[in-house]
Design a protein around this motif. Sequence first.
Motif, PDB file in Angstrom:
ATOM      1  N   LYS A  35      10.969 -74.440 -10.851  1.00 27.96           N
ATOM      2  CA  LYS A  35      11.099 -75.479  -9.839  1.00 27.96           C
ATOM      3  C   LYS A  35      10.610 -74.994  -8.482  1.00 27.96           C
ATOM      4  CE  LYS A  35      15.129 -77.682 -12.007  1.00 27.96           C
ATOM      5  NZ  LYS A  35      16.563 -78.021 -11.830  1.00 27.96           N
ATOM      6  N   THR A  36       9.983 -75.890  -7.745  1.00 27.03           N
ATOM      7  CA  THR A  36       9.581 -75.669  -6.359  1.00 27.03           C
ATOM      8  C   THR A  36      10.041 -76.880  -5.553  1.00 27.03           C
ATOM      9  OG1 THR A  36       7.436 -76.781  -6.578  1.00 27.03           O
ATOM     10  CG2 THR A  36       7.513 -74.424  -7.144  1.00 27.03           C
ATOM     11  N   PRO A  37      10.002 -76.810  -4.221  1.00 29.78           N
ATOM     12  CA  PRO A  37      10.407 -77.980  -3.425  1.00 29.78           C
ATOM     13  C   PRO A  37       9.612 -79.241  -3.745  1.00 29.78           C
ATOM     14  CG  PRO A  37      10.318 -76.034  -2.036  1.00 29.78           C
ATOM     15  CD  PRO A  37       9.774 -75.625  -3.369  1.00 29.78           C
ATOM     16  N   GLU A  38       8.366 -79.075  -4.169  1.00 32.90           N
ATOM     17  CA  GLU A  38       7.560 -80.269  -4.459  1.00 32.90           C
ATOM     18  C   GLU A  38       7.740 -80.775  -5.886  1.00 32.90           C
ATOM     19  OE1 GLU A  38       4.648 -76.716  -4.864  1.00 32.90           O
ATOM     20  OE2 GLU A  38       6.279 -77.321  -3.522  1.00 32.90           O
ATOM     21  N   GLY A  39       8.495 -80.045  -6.714  1.00 33.89           N
ATOM     22  CA  GLY A  39       8.725 -80.513  -8.067  1.00 33.89           C
ATOM     23  C   GLY A  39       8.683 -79.386  -9.086  1.00 33.89           C
ATOM     24  N   ARG A  40       8.598 -79.777 -10.353  1.00 35.89           N
ATOM     25  CA  ARG A  40       8.706 -78.839 -11.459  1.00 35.89           C
ATOM     26  C   ARG A  40       7.328 -78.526 -12.044  1.00 35.89           C
ATOM     27  NH1 ARG A  40      12.940 -79.847 -16.353  1.00 35.89           N
ATOM     28  NH2 ARG A  40      14.339 -79.652 -14.562  1.00 35.89           N
ATOM     29  N   TYR A  41       7.042 -77.237 -12.209  1.00 36.19           N
ATOM     30  CA  TYR A  41       5.848 -76.787 -12.909  1.00 36.19           C
ATOM     31  C   TYR A  41       6.223 -76.570 -14.377  1.00 36.19           C
ATOM     32  CZ  TYR A  41       3.323 -75.844  -8.530  1.00 36.19           C
ATOM     33  OH  TYR A  41       2.677 -75.961  -7.325  1.00 36.19           O
ATOM     34  N   LYS A  42       5.504 -77.202 -15.296  1.00 36.30           N
ATOM     35  CA  LYS A  42       5.841 -77.134 -16.718  1.00 36.30           C
ATOM     36  C   LYS A  42       4.809 -76.311 -17.484  1.00 36.30           C
ATOM     37  CE  LYS A  42       8.063 -81.690 -16.736  1.00 36.30           C
ATOM     38  NZ  LYS A  42       8.050 -83.059 -17.341  1.00 36.30           N
ATOM     39  N   LEU A  43       5.308 -75.492 -18.399  1.00 34.90           N
ATOM     40  CA  LEU A  43       4.409 -74.750 -19.282  1.00 34.90           C
ATOM     41  C   LEU A  43       3.766 -75.728 -20.247  1.00 34.90           C
ATOM     42  CD1 LEU A  43       3.256 -72.130 -20.467  1.00 34.90           C
ATOM     43  CD2 LEU A  43       5.316 -71.959 -21.879  1.00 34.90           C
ATOM     44  N   GLN A  44       2.440 -75.837 -20.176  1.00 32.36           N
ATOM     45  CA  GLN A  44       1.743 -76.815 -20.993  1.00 32.36           C
ATOM     46  C   GLN A  44       1.272 -76.211 -22.315  1.00 32.36           C
ATOM     47  OE1 GLN A  44       2.003 -79.632 -19.765  1.00 32.36           O
ATOM     48  NE2 GLN A  44       0.663 -81.037 -20.859  1.00 32.36           N
ATOM     49  N   TYR A  45       0.620 -75.066 -22.256  1.00 28.18           N
ATOM     50  CA  TYR A  45       0.186 -74.384 -23.478  1.00 28.18           C
ATOM     51  C   TYR A  45      -0.250 -72.975 -23.127  1.00 28.18           C
ATOM     52  CZ  TYR A  45      -4.359 -76.161 -21.814  1.00 28.18           C
ATOM     53  OH  TYR A  45      -5.444 -76.490 -21.043  1.00 28.18           O
ATOM     54  N   GLU A  46      -0.632 -72.219 -24.162  1.00 32.17           N
ATOM     55  CA  GLU A  46      -1.026 -70.828 -23.988  1.00 32.17           C
ATOM     56  C   GLU A  46      -2.381 -70.578 -24.622  1.00 32.17           C
ATOM     57  OE1 GLU A  46       1.876 -67.884 -25.089  1.00 32.17           O
ATOM     58  OE2 GLU A  46       3.541 -69.256 -24.731  1.00 32.17           O
ATOM     59  N   LYS A  47      -3.028 -69.526 -24.143  1.00 35.76           N
ATOM     60  CA  LYS A  47      -4.266 -69.036 -24.748  1.00 35.76           C
ATOM     61  C   LYS A  47      -4.068 -67.566 -25.090  1.00 35.76           C
ATOM     62  CE  LYS A  47      -6.881 -72.744 -24.165  1.00 35.76           C
ATOM     63  NZ  LYS A  47      -7.502 -73.475 -25.286  1.00 35.76           N
ATOM     64  N   ALA A  48      -4.516 -67.166 -26.255  1.00 30.55           N
ATOM     65  CA  ALA A  48      -4.353 -65.779 -26.668  1.00 30.55           C
ATOM     66  C   ALA A  48      -5.562 -65.358 -27.498  1.00 30.55           C
ATOM     67  CB  ALA A  48      -3.056 -65.600 -27.450  1.00 30.55           C
ATOM     68  N   HIS A  49      -5.497 -64.173 -28.054  1.00 32.80           N
ATOM     69  CA  HIS A  49      -6.578 -63.669 -28.901  1.00 32.80           C
ATOM     70  C   HIS A  49      -6.019 -63.351 -30.275  1.00 32.80           C
ATOM     71  CE1 HIS A  49      -5.123 -59.477 -28.928  1.00 32.80           C
ATOM     72  NE2 HIS A  49      -4.673 -59.779 -27.724  1.00 32.80           N
ATOM     73  N   ILE A 508      -0.608 -71.692 -19.109  1.00 37.48           N
ATOM     74  CA  ILE A 508      -1.062 -72.746 -18.205  1.00 37.48           C
ATOM     75  C   ILE A 508       0.155 -73.571 -17.798  1.00 37.48           C
ATOM     76  CG2 ILE A 508      -2.437 -74.844 -18.004  1.00 37.48           C
ATOM     77  CD1 ILE A 508      -3.493 -72.090 -20.391  1.00 37.48           C
ATOM     78  N   TRP A 509       0.481 -73.540 -16.514  1.00 42.15           N
ATOM     79  CA  TRP A 509       1.630 -74.263 -15.957  1.00 42.15           C
ATOM     80  C   TRP A 509       1.116 -75.465 -15.175  1.00 42.15           C
ATOM     81  CZ3 TRP A 509       6.350 -71.936 -17.158  1.00 42.15           C
ATOM     82  CH2 TRP A 509       6.278 -70.606 -17.594  1.00 42.15           C
ATOM     83  N   MET A 510       1.434 -76.673 -15.638  1.00 38.82           N
ATOM     84  CA  MET A 510       0.934 -77.875 -14.978  1.00 38.82           C
ATOM     85  C   MET A 510       1.719 -78.161 -13.712  1.00 38.82           C
ATOM     86  SD  MET A 510      -1.485 -78.425 -16.995  1.00 38.82           S
ATOM     87  CE  MET A 510      -2.133 -79.973 -16.366  1.00 38.82           C
ATOM     88  N   ARG A 511       1.011 -78.604 -12.686  1.00 36.05           N
ATOM     89  CA  ARG A 511       1.636 -78.898 -11.399  1.00 36.05           C
ATOM     90  C   ARG A 511       2.525 -80.145 -11.478  1.00 36.05           C
ATOM     91  NH1 ARG A 511      -0.902 -76.363  -6.956  1.00 36.05           N
ATOM     92  NH2 ARG A 511      -2.927 -75.417  -7.408  1.00 36.05           N
ATOM     93  N   PRO A 512       3.475 -80.241 -10.544  1.00 36.25           N
ATOM     94  CA  PRO A 512       4.252 -81.487 -10.440  1.00 36.25           C
ATOM     95  C   PRO A 512       3.325 -82.651 -10.093  1.00 36.25           C
ATOM     96  CG  PRO A 512       5.218 -79.723  -9.101  1.00 36.25           C
ATOM     97  CD  PRO A 512       3.883 -79.240  -9.549  1.00 36.25           C
ATOM     98  N   GLY A 513       3.642 -83.821 -10.641  1.00 31.09           N
ATOM     99  CA  GLY A 513       2.869 -85.006 -10.291  1.00 31.09           C
ATOM    100  C   GLY A 513       1.594 -85.177 -11.070  1.00 31.09           C
ATOM    101  N   VAL A 514       1.359 -84.310 -12.050  1.00 27.67           N
ATOM    102  CA  VAL A 514       0.179 -84.490 -12.897  1.00 27.67           C
ATOM    103  C   VAL A 514       0.503 -85.579 -13.907  1.00 27.67           C
ATOM    104  CG1 VAL A 514      -1.302 -83.424 -14.625  1.00 27.67           C
ATOM    105  CG2 VAL A 514      -0.609 -82.129 -12.622  1.00 27.67           C
ATOM    106  N   SER A 515      -0.310 -86.618 -13.919  1.00 27.64           N
ATOM    107  CA  SER A 515      -0.022 -87.775 -14.765  1.00 27.64           C
ATOM    108  C   SER A 515      -1.064 -87.909 -15.860  1.00 27.64           C
ATOM    109  CB  SER A 515       0.001 -89.049 -13.917  1.00 27.64           C
ATOM    110  OG  SER A 515      -1.249 -89.221 -13.279  1.00 27.64           O
ATOM    111  N   GLU A 516      -0.675 -88.591 -16.904  1.00 31.38           N
ATOM    112  CA  GLU A 516      -1.585 -88.804 -18.025  1.00 31.38           C
ATOM    113  C   GLU A 516      -2.475 -90.013 -17.764  1.00 31.38           C
ATOM    114  OE1 GLU A 516       0.324 -89.143 -21.735  1.00 31.38           O
ATOM    115  OE2 GLU A 516       1.300 -87.189 -21.650  1.00 31.38           O
ATOM    116  N   ILE A 517      -3.726 -89.850 -18.126  1.00 28.23           N
ATOM    117  CA  ILE A 517      -4.662 -90.970 -18.080  1.00 28.23           C
ATOM    118  C   ILE A 517      -5.455 -90.982 -19.362  1.00 28.23           C
ATOM    119  CG2 ILE A 517      -4.858 -90.937 -15.567  1.00 28.23           C
ATOM    120  CD1 ILE A 517      -7.559 -89.542 -15.932  1.00 28.23           C
ATOM    121  N   GLN A 518      -5.898 -92.122 -19.748  1.00 30.16           N
ATOM    122  CA  GLN A 518      -6.723 -92.229 -20.945  1.00 30.16           C
ATOM    123  C   GLN A 518      -8.194 -92.211 -20.537  1.00 30.16           C
ATOM    124  OE1 GLN A 518      -4.360 -91.552 -23.605  1.00 30.16           O
ATOM    125  NE2 GLN A 518      -6.101 -92.599 -24.489  1.00 30.16           N
TER     126      GLN A 518
END
Length: 547
Positions: A35-49, A508-518
């Motif tokens: 959490k940050t003052p502007e909102g929550r950063y969510k773990l979206q996915y990972e990249k590995a080898h 990859i941690w997505m920023r607060p306020g990132v919305s889905e679009i088609q």
Amino acid sequence: MINTANGMMSSTTSSSSSAANNNSSQSPGLKTYFKTPEGRYKLQYEKAHPSGLLHYPHGKTVTQVTLAHLKDKPAPTTPTAPSSSFSSSSGVRSAAARLLGASNGRGNGVSKSVSASSRVGSLVASSSSNLTSTSNFDGKGSYLIFNVGDAIFISDLNTQDKDPIKSIHFSNSNPVCHAFDQDAKDGHDLIIGLNSGDVYSVSLRQQLQDVGKKLVGAQHYNKDGSVSISRCTSIAWVPGGDGSFVVAHADGNLYVYEKSKDGAGDTSFSVIKDQAQFSVAHARYSKSNPIARWHICIGSINSIAFSTDGDYLATVGRDGYLRVFDYSKEQLICGGKSYYGAQLCCAWSMDGKYILAGGEDDLVQVWSMEDRKVVAWGEGHNSWVSGVAFDSYWSSPNSESIGETVMYRFGSVGQDTQLLLWDLEMDEIVVPLRRCPPGGSPTYSTGSQSSHWDNALPVGTLQPAPSMRDVPKISPLVAHRVHTEPLSGVMFTQESVLTVCREGNTKIWMRPGVSEIQSSNGETVSSPRLKDKPLLSSKGGSTSHKQ
């Protein structure tokens, strides 16, 4: 360390719960958000080898990650590709290209990014057959390039596939550092430095189109140690340098190359007379490559970073000094020593006013170019600081109420497995004016430091470490344990924060306020709520930068 190169991600979106389920390595002690003052950063996915693809153990090689954005490849009949000709997330990517500008490798850092500085765990058992064939590569997209052991891996940042789509193996040495140039003119846009001191330049697009596991179409520099047998430590394109790049080595030397020249030309340089002094030697013949050698310091140069406009070059080294050079004049401008131990990473703010440095004293050093001094120390890490970067996409939620004050957001990661986020508002920092006289008391001031500090130091002066009482301290806004392994880099994009550990795992941690679009083709992508936010918070809009 992480490097950025005008890269933006167009990521497939999933819920935080599915992200947690997909991350087989997620430790029970690690959360999937912070959490940050502007909102929550969510773990979206990972990249590995795929660990099964590594021929040899990691050894002491630390993973560095470079974010590369490939523009559309021009059609044969078209001289240049239209700037708006991007993939389904054209708005997001073009906005990113406008905002991020040229960076090092970093950029901020990546600072890499790296850079972006040491810079990138879940290891997934996999065979080489699991790598996706890239023979149908369409010539565009955003990619993560990272080194682990004896290999370079390339992942598509536009998908949630954990495994990379390409692996390149080196038979005689381990890759250590790399950098990408989005504006490369002749196709060679990726440079790679090896533990042996060898350097290669290649076309990333050509590597993606080839299904093999070896470099294709590579230009080889410093072959068989013809110039230096010392390990490469950091590598960077010169912003606006039309194909020039610099390579730092563990012996304290930095070499300047031109990729248009043959990598096997005469490479003899004059003997270094004084190892303790900065010196520049130029090649004796016009066809030689490298064209110059900069002797920076005794001991290793650990990280290098160019200012966004390419005017200045910052280096940090084993001797604990941050040094700033006027690149075109080949002149040492200023520098200063860490409180303790080696400096490991460095990064510039987009406006060129501040430099971050971190290392073995567990502190994040904020250096002011205007004052040529350390103006703040960040306290919060419990171990060595291994990656630093400014967040050029962040703006203060209350930017309208802070007047003309410019605020900066930056991040740091360390061997303590933590990501720290910091807010820097220089006018609010209490700055000691000068050492107090005998029997007296120190005086302090808020506001601009330039009118208070004594700037009479000669150009090229390296300052000793200041006293703890003479430098104001700042505390992190957020301290979050994000990996189980020591971290090596942090990177900011318009939509996310990327953290990487030394074992080769990226989150990859997505920023607060990132919305889905088609998108038009039905693919779900993510887009920031405000695409054209200012680079820095200031009343009346964004701060302008020379690009």
